[in-house]
Design an enzyme around this catalytic site. Structure first.
Site, mmCIF file in Angstrom:
data_model
loop_
_atom_site.group_PDB
_atom_site.id
_atom_site.type_symbol
_atom_site.label_atom_id
_atom_site.label_comp_id
_atom_site.label_asym_id
_atom_site.label_seq_id
_atom_site.Cartn_x
_atom_site.Cartn_y
_atom_site.Cartn_z
ATOM 1 N N SER A 15 0.419 -9.094 -4.181
ATOM 2 C CA SER A 15 1.730 -10.227 -3.945
ATOM 3 C C SER A 15 2.210 -9.593 -2.296
ATOM 4 C CB SER A 15 2.752 -9.731 -3.981
ATOM 5 O OG SER A 15 3.742 -10.498 -3.776
ATOM 6 N N TYR A 160 15.940 2.773 1.308
ATOM 7 C CA TYR A 160 14.765 2.225 1.456
ATOM 8 C C TYR A 160 14.703 2.688 3.085
ATOM 9 C CZ TYR A 160 12.352 -1.736 2.985
ATOM 10 O OH TYR A 160 11.278 -2.760 3.279
ATOM 11 N N LYS A 164 11.435 4.172 4.770
ATOM 12 C CA LYS A 164 11.179 3.434 5.635
ATOM 13 C C LYS A 164 10.501 4.573 7.188
ATOM 14 C CE LYS A 164 8.884 -0.509 3.616
ATOM 15 N NZ LYS A 164 8.411 0.195 3.256
ATOM 16 N N THR A 195 8.702 -13.649 1.640
ATOM 17 C CA THR A 195 7.384 -13.533 1.626
ATOM 18 C C THR A 195 8.098 -13.551 -0.346
ATOM 19 O OG1 THR A 195 8.076 -11.700 0.936
ATOM 20 C CG2 THR A 195 6.767 -11.441 2.107
#
Ligand SMILES: NC(=O)c1ccc[n+]([C@@H]2O[C@H](COP(=O)([O-])OP(=O)(O)OC[C@H]3O[C@@H](n4cnc5c(N)ncnc54)[C@H](O)[C@@H]3O)[C@@H](O)[C@H]2O)c1
Length: 254
Positions: A15, A160, A164, A195
């Site tokens: 994806s 998150y 990262k 996306t």
């Protein structure tokens, strides 16, 4: 590295950014193995671009080793690794229901940071044993995917951003660890890229996101990520760097 004819592994390749990179590498003549949890999408993409799909949980040693073995049986040992598998999630450190759910925090760290590390270490060990390809002694190349949230995480992005930020932090030490082995590594820190994740956005939210990017004032395209990933593979002097891909976006707190 000339990617033509080389075996490449793309995690999260079913994806979004991984799929775009898998497509571009296949177009440039690489033998692409897509490693992903989403078998239906991964198989469908393999039908379109060739190569193979292997079901893989990036945070599991056994799963990654099994998927690499399948890729190697089909294409020979991989010289290129693109790490795109990742998950999001929004929760403040203290919310209405109390402190941030610890299991949720650990899940995001496990998939995004531990998963990237796990795949990278297994790839690097194999690539280190290959014959050098050129006069620099280059054996392999790795791309990791962070986010601008590594630098200016928004409200609710603590897990998150930590995951990262960990990827950004690993970039230089891995480059140094692998220097004697002829394997390069760079990280891409994307801003807001269109996306499938963006499919759920309302037109208003989409407009606001577009407007938040100084220039060009729009969300990025997956092919812009793929083209940078390809450049990292091809340009033998890129190593140990995190590159923002964000149209000069600096995220606001919310
Ligand atoms: N799209 C953006 O705007 C953006 C911005 C910054 C960073 N990123 C990062 O780029 C990467 C790709 O994002 P995307 O937008 O293409 O997302 P996406 O959801 O379209 O693709 C992610 C893929 O990873 C796979 N995956 C998830 N968990 C996995 C696991 N444990 N093991 C194996 N595969 C797993 C999913 O099945 C999916 O196919 C992610 O790491 C994301 O954090 C994306």
């Amino acid at each position: 590295m000339d990617v033509k004819g080389q075996a490449a592994v793309v995690t999260g390749g079913a994806s979004g950014l991984g799929a775009a990179t898998a497509r571009l590498l296949a177009l440039r003549g690489s033998k692409v193995a897509i490693l992903d949890l989403n078998e239906a999408k991964g198989q469908a993409l393999t039908k379109e671009i060739g190569g193979i799909f292997a079901t893989c949980e990036v945070s599991s040693e056994d799963s990654v080793k099994g998927a690499f073995a399948a890729a190697k049986a089909a294409h020979g040992p991989a010289r290129i690794l693109i790490n795109c598998a990742g998950i999001g999630g929004a929760s403040r450190i203290v919310g209405r229901d109390g402190p941030h759910d610890l299991t949720r925090f650990m899940k995001i760290i496990t998939v995004n940071l531990v998963g990237t590390f796990n795949v990278t270490r297994i790839f690097a060990a194999e690539a280190s044993n290959l014959e050098p390809l050129n006069e620099d002694g280059e054996r392999g190349v790795i791309v990791m995917t962070a986010s601008v949230a590594a630098f200016e995480g928004q409200i609710g992005q603590v897990a998150y951003s930590a995951s990262k930020g960990g990827i950004v932090g690993m970039t230089v030490p891995i480059a140094r660890d692998l220097a004697a082995r002829g394997v390069r590594i760079c990280t891409i820190a994307p801003g807001v890229i269109l996306t499938p994740l963006a499919d759920d956005l309302s037109p208003e939210a989409r407009k606001a996101l577009d407007a938040s990017v100084p220039f060009p004032s729009r969300m990025g395209h997956d092919h812009e990520y793929a083209s940078l990933a390809l450049q990292i593979c091809e340009n033998g002097y890129l190593n140990g760097e995190t590159i923002r891909l964000d149209g000069a976006l600096r995220m606001a707190p919310r």
